[in-house]
Design an enzyme around this catalytic site. Sequence first.
Site, mmCIF file in Angstrom:
data_model
loop_
_atom_site.group_PDB
_atom_site.id
_atom_site.type_symbol
_atom_site.label_atom_id
_atom_site.label_comp_id
_atom_site.label_asym_id
_atom_site.label_seq_id
_atom_site.Cartn_x
_atom_site.Cartn_y
_atom_site.Cartn_z
ATOM 1 C CD GLU A 1 1.324 3.276 -10.328
ATOM 2 O OE1 GLU A 1 0.791 4.350 -10.027
ATOM 3 O OE2 GLU A 1 1.111 2.223 -9.725
ATOM 4 C CG HIS B 290 -2.174 1.623 -8.463
ATOM 5 N ND1 HIS B 290 -0.925 1.061 -8.415
ATOM 6 C CD2 HIS B 290 -2.876 1.063 -7.461
ATOM 7 C CE1 HIS B 290 -0.886 0.170 -7.445
ATOM 8 N NE2 HIS B 290 -2.055 0.151 -6.854
ATOM 9 C CB CYS C 230 -1.472 2.330 -3.553
ATOM 10 S SG CYS C 230 -2.867 1.258 -3.393
HETATM 11 N N1 GLN Z 1 -3.614 -3.362 0.107
HETATM 12 C C1 GLN Z 1 -2.242 -2.994 -0.021
HETATM 13 C C2 GLN Z 1 -1.592 -2.773 1.335
HETATM 14 O O1 GLN Z 1 -2.229 -2.870 2.316
HETATM 15 C C3 GLN Z 1 -2.092 -1.750 -0.880
HETATM 16 C C4 GLN Z 1 -2.569 -2.059 -2.265
HETATM 17 C C5 GLN Z 1 -1.837 -1.334 -3.340
HETATM 18 O O2 GLN Z 1 -0.778 -0.744 -3.148
HETATM 19 N N2 GLN Z 1 -2.405 -1.397 -4.508
HETATM 20 O O3 GLN Z 1 -0.445 -2.466 1.402
#
Ligand code: GLN
Length: 198
Positions: A173, A171, A77
């Site tokens: 985890e 995600h 992410c």
């Molecule tokens: N929207 C977040 C970002 O731009 C990432 C979101 C997340 O890690 N769940 O960093």
Amino acid sequence: MKVGVLALQGDFREHIRMLRRLGVTAVEVRQAEQLADLDGLIIPGGESTTIGKLATQFGLMEPLRRFGAERPIWGTCAGMIFLARDIGRDQPLLGLMDISVNRNAFGRQVDSFEAALEVSGLEDQPFKAIFIRAPLVTEVDEPAGVEILARLEDGGIVAVRQGHLLATAFHTELTGDDRLHHMFIEMIQKHQPTAAAS
Ligand code: GLN
């Protein structure tokens, strides 16, 4: 084997828990010196702008780039965003992976959702992936060795690997499914540091 989880911001504790459950020594990383004896590193989900800002403040940008040139890193992410070469806006990035990423690609309507993904290498059953304000990979440099591991039903790319670097938009985890952690551990086990240095 010792695996670090970058613990500047985000859900690093959940990754530590998953790694320990798999019998791996896992440590929270906040300082460059701590990278020295690690076999691999996870960069967790969170807020990529915050992670980038803190990494800059703590003098971690160059040490992380050197680490990733030789040793396995997995970004989930925000971690995927931080690993990317290009995200179409100005914020600190490691630029280790030859991918372009669109932050917050799903907009407000679908802030978060779940999807059952077919992930290459995990063919036994779909991976229940949780997307939270997730990014999408918009371009991969295949000649540079980027492989696509998973797509959404509409074709959107959500998991990629480039040699010893792994990135997932979702995600991994939060569900208790440890197969991607297991895959990363296998990548570390197979990795030959000298052959992969670039
Ligand atoms: N929207 C977040 C970002 O731009 C990432 C979101 C997340 O890690 N769940 O960093």
